[in-house]
Design an enzyme around this catalytic site. Structure first.
Site, PDB file in Angstrom:
ATOM      1  N   SER A 149       0.891  -1.172  -0.004  1.00  0.00           N
ATOM      2  CA  SER A 149      -0.011  -0.004   0.062  1.00  0.00           C
ATOM      3  C   SER A 149       0.901   1.340  -0.032  1.00  0.00           C
ATOM      4  O   SER A 149       0.362   2.319   0.139  1.00  0.00           O
ATOM      5  CB  SER A 149      -0.980   0.132   1.230  1.00  0.00           C
ATOM      6  OG  SER A 149      -0.186   0.100   2.389  1.00  0.00           O
ATOM      7  N   ASN A 201      -2.511  -2.174  12.928  1.00  0.00           N
ATOM      8  CA  ASN A 201      -4.060  -2.068  12.896  1.00  0.00           C
ATOM      9  C   ASN A 201      -4.682  -0.870  13.640  1.00  0.00           C
ATOM     10  O   ASN A 201      -5.236  -0.050  13.038  1.00  0.00           O
ATOM     11  CB  ASN A 201      -4.787  -3.157  13.621  1.00  0.00           C
ATOM     12  CG  ASN A 201      -4.552  -4.474  12.821  1.00  0.00           C
ATOM     13  OD1 ASN A 201      -3.910  -4.622  11.684  1.00  0.00           O
ATOM     14  ND2 ASN A 201      -5.204  -5.648  13.294  1.00  0.00           N
ATOM     15  N   THR A 226     -39.540  26.305 -12.121  1.00  0.00           N
ATOM     16  CA  THR A 226     -39.723  24.668 -11.631  1.00  0.00           C
ATOM     17  C   THR A 226     -39.914  24.032 -12.837  1.00  0.00           C
ATOM     18  O   THR A 226     -40.422  24.537 -13.743  1.00  0.00           O
ATOM     19  CB  THR A 226     -41.198  24.842 -10.765  1.00  0.00           C
ATOM     20  OG1 THR A 226     -42.377  25.254 -11.539  1.00  0.00           O
ATOM     21  CG2 THR A 226     -41.178  25.678  -9.563  1.00  0.00           C
ATOM     22  N   HIS A 227     -39.385  22.764 -12.787  1.00  0.00           N
ATOM     23  CA  HIS A 227     -39.542  21.744 -14.187  1.00  0.00           C
ATOM     24  C   HIS A 227     -38.872  22.352 -15.310  1.00  0.00           C
ATOM     25  O   HIS A 227     -38.919  22.048 -16.459  1.00  0.00           O
ATOM     26  CB  HIS A 227     -40.962  21.682 -14.451  1.00  0.00           C
ATOM     27  CG  HIS A 227     -41.905  21.136 -13.296  1.00  0.00           C
ATOM     28  ND1 HIS A 227     -41.536  19.633 -12.952  1.00  0.00           N
ATOM     29  CD2 HIS A 227     -42.803  21.697 -12.655  1.00  0.00           C
ATOM     30  CE1 HIS A 227     -42.818  19.618 -11.807  1.00  0.00           C
ATOM     31  NE2 HIS A 227     -43.293  20.841 -11.800  1.00  0.00           N
ATOM     32  N   SER A 278     -12.875  24.577 -29.160  1.00  0.00           N
ATOM     33  CA  SER A 278     -12.912  23.245 -29.821  1.00  0.00           C
ATOM     34  C   SER A 278     -11.906  23.103 -30.904  1.00  0.00           C
ATOM     35  O   SER A 278     -11.257  23.980 -31.358  1.00  0.00           O
ATOM     36  CB  SER A 278     -14.333  23.316 -30.844  1.00  0.00           C
ATOM     37  OG  SER A 278     -14.265  22.215 -31.713  1.00  0.00           O
ATOM     38  N   ASN A 322     -16.559  26.736 -24.779  1.00  0.00           N
ATOM     39  CA  ASN A 322     -17.110  25.635 -24.053  1.00  0.00           C
ATOM     40  C   ASN A 322     -16.846  25.901 -22.577  1.00  0.00           C
ATOM     41  O   ASN A 322     -15.724  26.047 -22.077  1.00  0.00           O
ATOM     42  CB  ASN A 322     -16.639  24.314 -24.289  1.00  0.00           C
ATOM     43  CG  ASN A 322     -16.699  24.186 -25.793  1.00  0.00           C
ATOM     44  OD1 ASN A 322     -17.855  24.463 -26.325  1.00  0.00           O
ATOM     45  ND2 ASN A 322     -15.871  23.168 -26.596  1.00  0.00           N
ATOM     46  N   GLU A 337     -18.423  21.683 -16.713  1.00  0.00           N
ATOM     47  CA  GLU A 337     -18.634  20.538 -17.118  1.00  0.00           C
ATOM     48  C   GLU A 337     -18.081  19.428 -16.177  1.00  0.00           C
ATOM     49  O   GLU A 337     -18.312  18.233 -15.743  1.00  0.00           O
ATOM     50  CB  GLU A 337     -18.762  20.176 -18.432  1.00  0.00           C
ATOM     51  CG  GLU A 337     -19.651  21.087 -19.239  1.00  0.00           C
ATOM     52  CD  GLU A 337     -19.378  21.125 -20.698  1.00  0.00           C
ATOM     53  OE1 GLU A 337     -20.318  21.588 -21.567  1.00  0.00           O
ATOM     54  OE2 GLU A 337     -18.357  20.637 -21.028  1.00  0.00           O
TER      55      GLU A 337
END
Length: 460
Positions: free
Chosen positions: A22, A109, A154-155, A276, A284, A289
């Site tokens: 580890s 431990n 809303t929605h 791009s 972008n 994102e």
């Protein structure tokens, strides 16, 4: 040399050694491992388990190892099984037989349980301060835009007019809860496990409370088997991390949508966007994102550890070695995401005129028109029906509630009068919502004042 080699008569398989090791990821615990060992050595001497001379040599040797690692003079070798083995071997090389006494009355431990708790205490404190900085940014931007009118949704459909300041302070509340959740999680992390041994403590007369005080822990674990096998505190941290990631992701979703040409509510600074490789016109919102995407990593870290722990009997099992990468990844991901998001938000430009125009569309003042009739004595359900038919009329005739005449209003109810135009003006719609928590300037000012008090109380 293995710390456990005496029992074995055959060399370990090389592939197994790589699989078992580890050191590649737990090496970042070196500072905590050394500081924990220093406190342990001091305790052993205090309790007369080792001599004060040996303890002095051990502590000086450990401090020299820490200094050499921090200065770059000593490189952590990935040939060692883990960071504990590396440091103990380095110590013995430097001070001889006294170094072999350090591990008296402890096990790897309880040692690793200590290290990870010390690490998480620091990580939580750091993330909390990053959240404070982010909340300061949100509060500053909200104050600037306390009167910037925009549509609330809303929605994802335009619903009622609000202000950008009100909108942003909703996210302040999310991150405030995240801060407080981490503080609550910290209480469960702040428990000192060293002295639990492999699972059944020790026959030596150790003083665990002395070690806890030396290392700044508020309490000592109550059950040795639980102490070495407990990873609840890590899962709780990962759950907090996942929630923070979710809130960042939701905020990023807003910014991505708002920066589209279809919305055009916001312009993200060039420093936080990319282009791009084929379309030269593109700008972008890649950073937003990417932060949104990294939430998946945080969810994965949480599920990973849930799955590791789901079937483990008491006490310690090697499966638990899988916890560290999840914890480290979550802490690193949050640290980077919160920092860069805060900088991105602070440099963004909001298009107030576009937001205002959008608020005028979609009949966001329809509820206020219904409330106008209610205040004239009409039952709300009847008023709701009338305004619904009025909206249909506007749509069919290419108008909105602000442009139709009073004569057209009266076709739907005689209760309408000239004052309807003032009642459904967007500024009026917002400023009349003075209810605690609402979008009026008065209410948002209270929110911002409360936010500033909270930030002042929790800044370090």
């Amino acid at each position: 040399m293995k710390l456990w080699g005496g029992r074995f008569t055959k060399e370990a398989d090389k592939a197994m050694e790589r699989f078992n090791s580890s050191i590649s990821f737990d090496k970042r615990l070196y500072k905590y491992d050394i500081n924990g060992s220093i406190a342990h050595a001091a305790m052993l001497a205090k309790c007369g388990i080792i001599s004060r001379e040996d303890a002095k040599s051990i502590i000086e040797g450990l401090k020299s190892i820490l200094d050499d690692i921090e200065s770059g003079k000593l490189k952590i070798s990935e040939d060692a099984e883990d960071i504990h083995t590396f440091i103990e071997q380095q110590l013995t090389c430097r001070i001889g037989t006294a170094g072999q006494r350090l591990h008296t009355a402890r096990s790897r431990n309880d040692q690793v349980a200590l290290d990870i708790r010390m690490y998480l205490k620091d990580a939580i404190s750091q993330i909390q301060q990053l959240l404070i900085s982010l909340m300061e940014t949100i509060t500053d931007v909200a104050f600037i835009h306390i009167d910037t009118i925009m549509p609330g949704y809303t929605h994802l459909q335009r619903a009622q007019p609000v202000t950008l300041g009100h909108y942003l302070m909703a996210y302040f509340q999310m991150f405030k809860r995240d801060y407080e959740r981490l503080g609550d999680c910290y209480k469960r992390v702040d428990i000192m496990p060293l002295g639990s041994g492999a699972l059944a403590t020790s026959t030596y007369p150790i003083d665990r409370h002395f070690v806890a005080e030396k290392l700044g822990f508020s309490s000592v674990s109550e059950n040795s088997m639980d102490a070495v096998s407990d990873r609840d505190f890590e899962i709780e941290f990962l759950n907090c991390a996942a929630l923070i990631g979710m809130h960042l992701s939701r905020f990023c979703e807003e910014l991505v949508i708002w920066s589209s040409a279809e919305f055009n509510f916001i312009e993200l600074d060039d420093a936080f966007c990319t282009g791009s490789s084929i379309m030269p016109q593109k700008k972008n919102p890649d950073v937003a994102e990417l932060i949104r995407g990294k939430t998946g990593r945080l969810y994965g870290d949480l599920i990973r550890l849930f799955t590791v722990m789901k079937g483990l009997p008491l006490a310690y099992n090697k499966d638990m070695q899988e916890d560290k990468e999840a914890i480290f990844d979550a802490a690193d991901t949050l640290t980077d995401s919160i920092s860069i998001f805060s900088a991105m938000l602070s440099t963004a430009t909001f298009h107030k005129d576009v937001m205002l125009k959008a608020a005028y569309g979609g009949f966001t003042n329809a509820t206020d028109a219904a409330d106008y009739l209610v205040k004239k004595g009409m039952p709300f359900r009847q008023a709701h029906e009338i305004i619904g038919r009025l909206v249909v009329y506007c749509i069919e005739n290419g108008k909105d509630l602000s442009t139709i005449s009073i004569e057209e209003y009266k076709q739907f109810s005689d209760l309408f009068d000239e004052d309807i135009k003032g009642a459904i003006d967007l500024k009026t719609c917002i400023q009349n919502r003075k209810v605690y928590g609402g979008p009026s300037r008065e209410s948002v000012t209270v929110m911002i004042d409360n936010a500033k008090k909270f930030l002042e109380e929790h800044k370090k």
